[in-house]
Design a protein around this motif. Sequence first.
Motif, PDB file in Angstrom:
ATOM      1  N   VAL A  67      -7.641 -23.241  13.798  1.00  0.00           N
ATOM      2  CA  VAL A  67      -6.205 -23.426  13.610  1.00  0.00           C
ATOM      3  C   VAL A  67      -5.611 -22.320  12.752  1.00  0.00           C
ATOM      4  O   VAL A  67      -4.511 -21.836  13.010  1.00  0.00           O
ATOM      5  N   VAL A  68      -6.338 -21.879  11.745  1.00  0.00           N
ATOM      6  CA  VAL A  68      -5.828 -20.826  10.849  1.00  0.00           C
ATOM      7  C   VAL A  68      -5.854 -19.448  11.485  1.00  0.00           C
ATOM      8  O   VAL A  68      -5.275 -18.506  10.953  1.00  0.00           O
ATOM      9  N   GLY A  69      -6.530 -19.314  12.609  1.00  0.00           N
ATOM     10  CA  GLY A  69      -6.646 -18.019  13.267  1.00  0.00           C
ATOM     11  C   GLY A  69      -8.096 -17.582  13.342  1.00  0.00           C
ATOM     12  O   GLY A  69      -8.943 -18.031  12.552  1.00  0.00           O
ATOM     13  N   ALA A  70      -8.395 -16.703  14.285  1.00  0.00           N
ATOM     14  CA  ALA A  70      -9.763 -16.219  14.459  1.00  0.00           C
ATOM     15  C   ALA A  70     -10.252 -15.530  13.191  1.00  0.00           C
ATOM     16  O   ALA A  70      -9.504 -14.806  12.529  1.00  0.00           O
ATOM     17  N   LEU A  71     -11.498 -15.760  12.846  1.00  0.00           N
ATOM     18  CA  LEU A  71     -12.051 -15.231  11.599  1.00  0.00           C
ATOM     19  C   LEU A  71     -11.983 -13.712  11.548  1.00  0.00           C
ATOM     20  O   LEU A  71     -11.616 -13.132  10.519  1.00  0.00           O
ATOM     21  N   ASP A  72     -12.327 -13.045  12.646  1.00  0.00           N
ATOM     22  CA  ASP A  72     -12.308 -11.579  12.628  1.00  0.00           C
ATOM     23  C   ASP A  72     -10.883 -11.043  12.508  1.00  0.00           C
ATOM     24  O   ASP A  72     -10.652 -10.014  11.864  1.00  0.00           O
ATOM     25  N   VAL A  73      -9.915 -11.733  13.103  1.00  0.00           N
ATOM     26  CA  VAL A  73      -8.514 -11.309  12.978  1.00  0.00           C
ATOM     27  C   VAL A  73      -8.065 -11.429  11.531  1.00  0.00           C
ATOM     28  O   VAL A  73      -7.452 -10.511  10.959  1.00  0.00           O
ATOM     29  N   ARG A  74      -8.374 -12.550  10.898  1.00  0.00           N
ATOM     30  CA  ARG A  74      -7.963 -12.743   9.502  1.00  0.00           C
ATOM     31  C   ARG A  74      -8.664 -11.759   8.570  1.00  0.00           C
ATOM     32  O   ARG A  74      -8.076 -11.305   7.581  1.00  0.00           O
ATOM     33  N   ALA A  75      -9.902 -11.402   8.897  1.00  0.00           N
ATOM     34  CA  ALA A  75     -10.608 -10.411   8.076  1.00  0.00           C
ATOM     35  C   ALA A  75      -9.894  -9.067   8.129  1.00  0.00           C
ATOM     36  O   ALA A  75      -9.756  -8.380   7.104  1.00  0.00           O
ATOM     37  N   ARG A  76      -9.431  -8.689   9.310  1.00  0.00           N
ATOM     38  CA  ARG A  76      -8.736  -7.395   9.424  1.00  0.00           C
ATOM     39  C   ARG A  76      -7.329  -7.469   8.810  1.00  0.00           C
ATOM     40  O   ARG A  76      -6.826  -6.467   8.294  1.00  0.00           O
ATOM     41  N   LEU A  77      -6.695  -8.629   8.863  1.00  0.00           N
ATOM     42  CA  LEU A  77      -5.407  -8.783   8.179  1.00  0.00           C
ATOM     43  C   LEU A  77      -5.587  -8.690   6.662  1.00  0.00           C
ATOM     44  O   LEU A  77      -4.746  -8.107   5.965  1.00  0.00           O
ATOM     45  N   ALA A  78      -6.685  -9.238   6.154  1.00  0.00           N
ATOM     46  CA  ALA A  78      -6.976  -9.107   4.726  1.00  0.00           C
ATOM     47  C   ALA A  78      -7.181  -7.644   4.362  1.00  0.00           C
ATOM     48  O   ALA A  78      -6.743  -7.189   3.295  1.00  0.00           O
ATOM     49  N   ASP A  79      -7.821  -6.901   5.240  1.00  0.00           N
ATOM     50  CA  ASP A  79      -8.023  -5.471   5.007  1.00  0.00           C
ATOM     51  C   ASP A  79      -6.688  -4.739   5.011  1.00  0.00           C
ATOM     52  O   ASP A  79      -6.456  -3.838   4.196  1.00  0.00           O
ATOM     53  N   LYS A  80      -5.776  -5.110   5.934  1.00  0.00           N
ATOM     54  CA  LYS A  80      -4.427  -4.529   5.965  1.00  0.00           C
ATOM     55  C   LYS A  80      -3.708  -4.776   4.642  1.00  0.00           C
ATOM     56  O   LYS A  80      -3.064  -3.879   4.081  1.00  0.00           O
ATOM     57  N   LEU A  81      -3.810  -5.997   4.127  1.00  0.00           N
ATOM     58  CA  LEU A  81      -3.130  -6.325   2.875  1.00  0.00           C
ATOM     59  C   LEU A  81      -3.662  -5.489   1.716  1.00  0.00           C
ATOM     60  O   LEU A  81      -2.892  -5.034   0.867  1.00  0.00           O
ATOM     61  N   ARG A  82      -4.968  -5.290   1.686  1.00  0.00           N
ATOM     62  CA  ARG A  82      -5.548  -4.485   0.600  1.00  0.00           C
ATOM     63  C   ARG A  82      -5.127  -3.028   0.695  1.00  0.00           C
ATOM     64  O   ARG A  82      -4.700  -2.419  -0.293  1.00  0.00           O
ATOM     65  N   LYS A  83      -5.223  -2.453   1.882  1.00  0.00           N
ATOM     66  CA  LYS A  83      -4.967  -1.030   2.052  1.00  0.00           C
ATOM     67  C   LYS A  83      -3.475  -0.686   2.059  1.00  0.00           C
ATOM     68  O   LYS A  83      -3.063   0.337   1.518  1.00  0.00           O
ATOM     69  N   GLU A  84      -2.664  -1.530   2.690  1.00  0.00           N
ATOM     70  CA  GLU A  84      -1.263  -1.196   2.922  1.00  0.00           C
ATOM     71  C   GLU A  84      -0.330  -1.806   1.877  1.00  0.00           C
ATOM     72  O   GLU A  84       0.686  -1.198   1.519  1.00  0.00           O
ATOM     73  N   ASN A  85      -0.649  -2.996   1.404  1.00  0.00           N
ATOM     74  CA  ASN A  85       0.235  -3.698   0.478  1.00  0.00           C
ATOM     75  C   ASN A  85      -0.288  -3.760  -0.949  1.00  0.00           C
ATOM     76  O   ASN A  85       0.429  -4.192  -1.848  1.00  0.00           O
ATOM     77  N   GLY A  86      -1.542  -3.358  -1.142  1.00  0.00           N
ATOM     78  CA  GLY A  86      -2.116  -3.396  -2.472  1.00  0.00           C
ATOM     79  C   GLY A  86      -2.382  -4.800  -2.970  1.00  0.00           C
ATOM     80  O   GLY A  86      -2.357  -5.065  -4.172  1.00  0.00           O
ATOM     81  N   ILE A  87      -2.650  -5.726  -2.037  1.00  0.00           N
ATOM     82  CA  ILE A  87      -2.874  -7.130  -2.386  1.00  0.00           C
ATOM     83  C   ILE A  87      -4.336  -7.489  -2.132  1.00  0.00           C
ATOM     84  O   ILE A  87      -4.850  -7.311  -1.020  1.00  0.00           O
ATOM     85  N   ASP A  88      -4.992  -8.006  -3.140  1.00  0.00           N
ATOM     86  CA  ASP A  88      -6.346  -8.518  -2.977  1.00  0.00           C
ATOM     87  C   ASP A  88      -6.273  -9.855  -2.259  1.00  0.00           C
ATOM     88  O   ASP A  88      -5.584 -10.780  -2.716  1.00  0.00           O
ATOM     89  N   ALA A  89      -6.938  -9.971  -1.123  1.00  0.00           N
ATOM     90  CA  ALA A  89      -6.840 -11.194  -0.324  1.00  0.00           C
ATOM     91  C   ALA A  89      -8.171 -11.516   0.324  1.00  0.00           C
ATOM     92  O   ALA A  89      -8.956 -10.623   0.675  1.00  0.00           O
ATOM     93  N   ASP A  90      -8.425 -12.799   0.510  1.00  0.00           N
ATOM     94  CA  ASP A  90      -9.630 -13.283   1.164  1.00  0.00           C
ATOM     95  C   ASP A  90      -9.233 -13.940   2.483  1.00  0.00           C
ATOM     96  O   ASP A  90      -8.099 -14.419   2.629  1.00  0.00           O
ATOM     97  N   VAL A  91     -10.156 -13.995   3.436  1.00  0.00           N
ATOM     98  CA  VAL A  91      -9.831 -14.576   4.748  1.00  0.00           C
ATOM     99  C   VAL A  91      -9.388 -16.033   4.628  1.00  0.00           C
ATOM    100  O   VAL A  91      -8.573 -16.514   5.415  1.00  0.00           O
ATOM    101  N   GLY A  92      -9.908 -16.747   3.634  1.00  0.00           N
ATOM    102  CA  GLY A  92      -9.521 -18.139   3.447  1.00  0.00           C
ATOM    103  C   GLY A  92      -8.135 -18.314   2.889  1.00  0.00           C
ATOM    104  O   GLY A  92      -7.665 -19.458   2.738  1.00  0.00           O
ATOM    105  N   GLU A  93      -7.461 -17.226   2.591  1.00  0.00           N
ATOM    106  CA  GLU A  93      -6.103 -17.265   2.051  1.00  0.00           C
ATOM    107  C   GLU A  93      -5.074 -16.770   3.067  1.00  0.00           C
ATOM    108  O   GLU A  93      -3.931 -16.499   2.723  1.00  0.00           O
TER     109      GLU A  93
END
Length: 385
Positions: A67-93
């Motif tokens: 329901v929260v989204g595919a795990l690999d998709v969320r992992a890459r979105l977390a990577d986007k947040l770290r690299k592009e937005n400067g936000i530390d994020a975990d897939v569970g968030e």
Amino acid sequence: MHTSARIASSRPLATTAMHGRVESLRAEGVPVIDFSIAISHFPAPRPVLDAVAHAVERERTMPYTSVVGALDVRARLADKLRKENGIDADVGEIIVTNGAKQALYEALYTITDPGDSVLVFKPHWPAYVATSQLLGLRPILVELPDAITPQLLDSLETPKVVIINNPHNPTGKVYTPVELEHIRAWVERIGARVIVDESYEHLIFDGAHTSLAALCDWRKIGVITIFSASQSYAMMGWRVGFALAPAEVVNAMQTLQGPITAAAPHLSQVAADVAFATGAPTEMMADYRQRRDLAVRLFAEVPWIVMHAPASGPYLWGDVRSLTMDTVGFAERLIEEKKVAIMPGDALGVPGFIRLGYISDDVATLRDGIRRIIEFGDAYKAVKR
């Protein structure tokens, strides 16, 4: 048939209602120019189209995901947040949603109770107020200032939740890091949660985008940040976005999303995965800048409207108070007489203004639509004398 009291007092969003009216007129053969919303004339990025086409060909059947989204998709979105937005994020968030509206609804639903107050700066995206009212919340509407200061914030009623739109629809305001620091200090002091809508993060002409969550301990404060592919990547009809929130909030949002829609469609997740990895849409923004500057020039000599060049976004926000405060009536007569649809400022909380989406169709249509608005306004002014 009886409907509930909570929906009986609600109305469709003015923005979607006007667009629906345009579609109905066009279906009847009436050629209407639609500035009421912003639908890009650009297609989705080529890598997105290629990825989706490949997924259709390769997978054939489209699987359900979590329901929260595919795990690999969320992992890459977390990577986007770290690299592009400067936000530390975990897939569970991270939770992938059917656009920003679903993320907003779920966020407000899970962190408030009926009767809680929500502070919204106006002019505002209509969904902020409409969603709050559907949930039995009390909107506190405050004029958006040119600059956010500690003195201004301290003068406001203390809300349970603060909604920030950065970059801002419709004015184009881009919050500075200093302003965001003021907001951070204020919400920490009063104990309010914050929802930050960053759907337009890449649609910036002047200044730079900064995420509030990058400037603070966003988990401790309780910052929920919403992103959408719709405008930043010209993917309006794909209906996909995501939210970053503390893990307990994401879990609560998942509990709500499960029985409503379950996961966002698999193909939309494939599209989002690629879109959010493509970075700033430089070609599209160069085109938008030319259109923005053209539109502002065409209105520059018109005495009854003040139209500044926005620092961001796909909209122009025009001040027509010298002509009329009845911008609902202005918009109604404009679509009837000149077949041009705009959004009256009343729908966004501020009468006396009009909002124009300038990114649809071709430049010739943009010029023609503005010409019709000017002709109508000139005649409107002449009659009022």
